[in-house]
Design a protein around this motif. Sequence first.
Motif, PDB file in Angstrom:
ATOM      1  N   THR A   1       0.857  -1.173   0.000  1.00 33.42           N
ATOM      2  CA  THR A   1       0.000   0.000   0.000  1.00 33.42           C
ATOM      3  C   THR A   1       0.901   1.234   0.000  1.00 33.42           C
ATOM      4  OG1 THR A   1      -1.884   1.097   1.074  1.00 33.42           O
ATOM      5  CG2 THR A   1      -0.158   0.232   2.509  1.00 33.42           C
ATOM      6  N   GLU A   2       0.323   2.378  -0.307  1.00 30.86           N
ATOM      7  CA  GLU A   2       1.116   3.602  -0.347  1.00 30.86           C
ATOM      8  C   GLU A   2       1.195   4.235   1.036  1.00 30.86           C
ATOM      9  OE1 GLU A   2       2.972   4.923  -2.730  1.00 30.86           O
ATOM     10  OE2 GLU A   2       2.492   3.140  -3.932  1.00 30.86           O
ATOM     11  N   GLY A   3       2.420   4.494   1.491  1.00 30.52           N
ATOM     12  CA  GLY A   3       2.618   5.153   2.773  1.00 30.52           C
ATOM     13  C   GLY A   3       3.291   6.493   2.599  1.00 30.52           C
ATOM     14  N   GLU A   4       3.689   7.090   3.691  1.00 26.82           N
ATOM     15  CA  GLU A   4       4.330   8.396   3.638  1.00 26.82           C
ATOM     16  C   GLU A   4       5.663   8.343   2.901  1.00 26.82           C
ATOM     17  OE1 GLU A   4       4.704   9.859   7.573  1.00 26.82           O
ATOM     18  OE2 GLU A   4       2.540  10.059   7.913  1.00 26.82           O
ATOM     19  N   ASP A   5       6.323   7.177   3.002  1.00 23.68           N
ATOM     20  CA  ASP A   5       7.635   7.029   2.360  1.00 23.68           C
ATOM     21  C   ASP A   5       7.564   6.146   1.120  1.00 23.68           C
ATOM     22  OD1 ASP A   5       8.795   8.537   4.424  1.00 23.68           O
ATOM     23  OD2 ASP A   5       8.951   6.754   5.691  1.00 23.68           O
ATOM     24  N   GLY A   6       6.403   6.126   0.505  1.00 27.26           N
ATOM     25  CA  GLY A   6       6.250   5.302  -0.688  1.00 27.26           C
ATOM     26  C   GLY A   6       5.566   3.976  -0.378  1.00 27.26           C
ATOM     27  N   ALA A   7       5.774   3.002  -1.252  1.00 25.20           N
ATOM     28  CA  ALA A   7       5.108   1.710  -1.088  1.00 25.20           C
ATOM     29  C   ALA A   7       5.631   0.986   0.158  1.00 25.20           C
ATOM     30  CB  ALA A   7       5.332   0.851  -2.322  1.00 25.20           C
ATOM     31  N   GLN A   8       4.717   0.419   0.937  1.00 25.15           N
ATOM     32  CA  GLN A   8       5.109  -0.351   2.113  1.00 25.15           C
ATOM     33  C   GLN A   8       4.153  -1.532   2.264  1.00 25.15           C
ATOM     34  OE1 GLN A   8       4.669   2.469   5.327  1.00 25.15           O
ATOM     35  NE2 GLN A   8       2.506   1.988   5.600  1.00 25.15           N
ATOM     36  N   LEU A   9       4.612  -2.542   2.995  1.00 26.47           N
ATOM     37  CA  LEU A   9       3.793  -3.733   3.229  1.00 26.47           C
ATOM     38  C   LEU A   9       2.985  -3.579   4.512  1.00 26.47           C
ATOM     39  CD1 LEU A   9       6.320  -6.574   2.360  1.00 26.47           C
ATOM     40  CD2 LEU A   9       4.166  -6.133   1.166  1.00 26.47           C
ATOM     41  N   VAL A  10       1.716  -4.009   4.448  1.00 25.52           N
ATOM     42  CA  VAL A  10       0.880  -4.060   5.652  1.00 25.52           C
ATOM     43  C   VAL A  10       0.359  -5.495   5.801  1.00 25.52           C
ATOM     44  CG1 VAL A  10       0.174  -1.656   5.714  1.00 25.52           C
ATOM     45  CG2 VAL A  10      -1.088  -3.252   4.266  1.00 25.52           C
ATOM     46  N   PRO A  11       0.407  -6.055   7.012  1.00 29.38           N
ATOM     47  CA  PRO A  11      -0.052  -7.432   7.218  1.00 29.38           C
ATOM     48  C   PRO A  11      -1.548  -7.563   6.940  1.00 29.38           C
ATOM     49  CG  PRO A  11       1.241  -6.650   9.092  1.00 29.38           C
ATOM     50  CD  PRO A  11       0.931  -5.454   8.244  1.00 29.38           C
TER      51      PRO A  11
END
Length: 547
Positions: free
Chosen positions: A443-453
């Motif tokens: 998903t998109e986070g503040e620092d770009g793409a990141q993984l969420v469980p």
Amino acid sequence: MNRFAALIDRLAYEPSRNAKLRQMTEYFRTTPDPDRGYALAALTGALSFTHVKPALIRTLISDRVDPELFAMSYDYVGDLSETVALMWPILPEQREAVEAPSLSEVVTTLASLGKSQAPAQLTRWLDTLDETGRWALLKLVTGSLRIGVSARLAKTSVAALGGIEANDVELVWPGLEPPYEELFAWVEGRGEKPANTNAAPFRPVMLSHAIEEPELAALNPDEYFAEWKWDGIRVQAVAGTDADGKHVARLYSRTGEDISKSFPELCDTLKFNGAIDGELLVVRDDRVQTFNVLQQRLNRKTLSAKLIEEFPAHLRAYDLLAHDGEDLRALTLAERRPRLEALAKALDEPRISLSPIIAFKDWPQLIAARSDPASAGAGDDADAVEGVMLKRRDALYVPGRPKGPWWKWKRDPAIVDAVLMYAQRGHGKRSSYYSDYTFGVWTEGEDGAQLVPVGKAYFGFTDEELVDIDKFVRNHTVNRFGPVREVVHEPNQGLVFEVAFEGLQRSTRHRSGVAMRFPRISRLRWDKRPVDADRLETLEKMLAPSR
């Protein structure tokens, strides 16, 4: 107690169904009442001891051995009863000083003891018995035998005593209580058939076998009804008149547990004399809700008017087992169905509705209906459909799981590609492997793409694949949190799982905002880069709209 211990010890190691039957039948033939009756109750899960729980057993063993040693041993063995039975320290002269208790003594004593008395009594018995006896005692009191014997198989072994059909035992079973002396008297020809005096008795349910599309070719579509398989819980709604002329209504789970107190508003609508087999659902605004909604109503210790209003219980009826004193189970489904339709019409109750028949002429037409329930008659209720049921028109209603009369054909599971994020060691035989996995999507986070469980799973893979995953986890650990290892999950480095699951629900407990239902690892995607795994937006599109 020693004879019972020897029986379940043999059953635990015996892989053959017929051999298990012979062993149980011989035990029941040679063991007197009431011990054999309590053994039958244990094998069928009919015993419960209020004041003896796993927590008490952990406390008792912690008083005898080093807690750390027990924790390590339990982790390795994987079974509480077996670990305690093997570790329990005892001197040989202590065991010989007191005679081992009988099974009936254990059951009746525990039923009469208070909470403060149970620990001392259990300790005395553990001091008396040998390793196998201690194991059997602890299995008995925790209600977790796990010896490969179903309640149906145990009842079949009792039926074999008198050469009667297992279904005949099933039919009288709901009215019986341990130690079942009247049951044994009947099957051995020493007494009359037990009579059920319950005004609203539970009747053993009929179950189905799974089927897949290629197997349909062997069946004749003209011989079957098809219904939607609803995503609720199987129940039996029963009503009758007791000896005092009072109307009695009960709602049972498929295992015979009385759940009437949890759904009083539904029991109030059972204004008939008979038994309906069906599915418990939540219907809100004339739409059947998904299981995720029903789950918020289940297992509530207290009921409020607001809860009942927000999650109104509904019975979707698909069979009629008895009506006005007549047992209909010996009739064919084609004969029972019109009787059910007539009863539903006469009741004219909004909380009770018929499960509709799916119109189809051939298997391709049913395949299309299964793929798109909304267009095949389910309409707005399609979100709560998890497949189709096939039932032979000439099928009688018989207890158990006979192969052929009923088939269940669930919809294909949803599939996503997710990235392994965390791993934890398993339990018992898997204690040496990292076998419990947490995985996520992008998903998109503040620092770009990141993984969420988005889920956890510990099955679906082979033993060979487990070895490969464990090796990956050990070689690519980037952080540790107690027993949990964080595994590398960068865009171009990590392990991708193909995850199959039955559904999604919104969740405030998960950072991703979604939670999977029954997730399992269906394939290892060594060929896929983590960056190419699915995104959270893909899962959000799968969510059923909130209602």
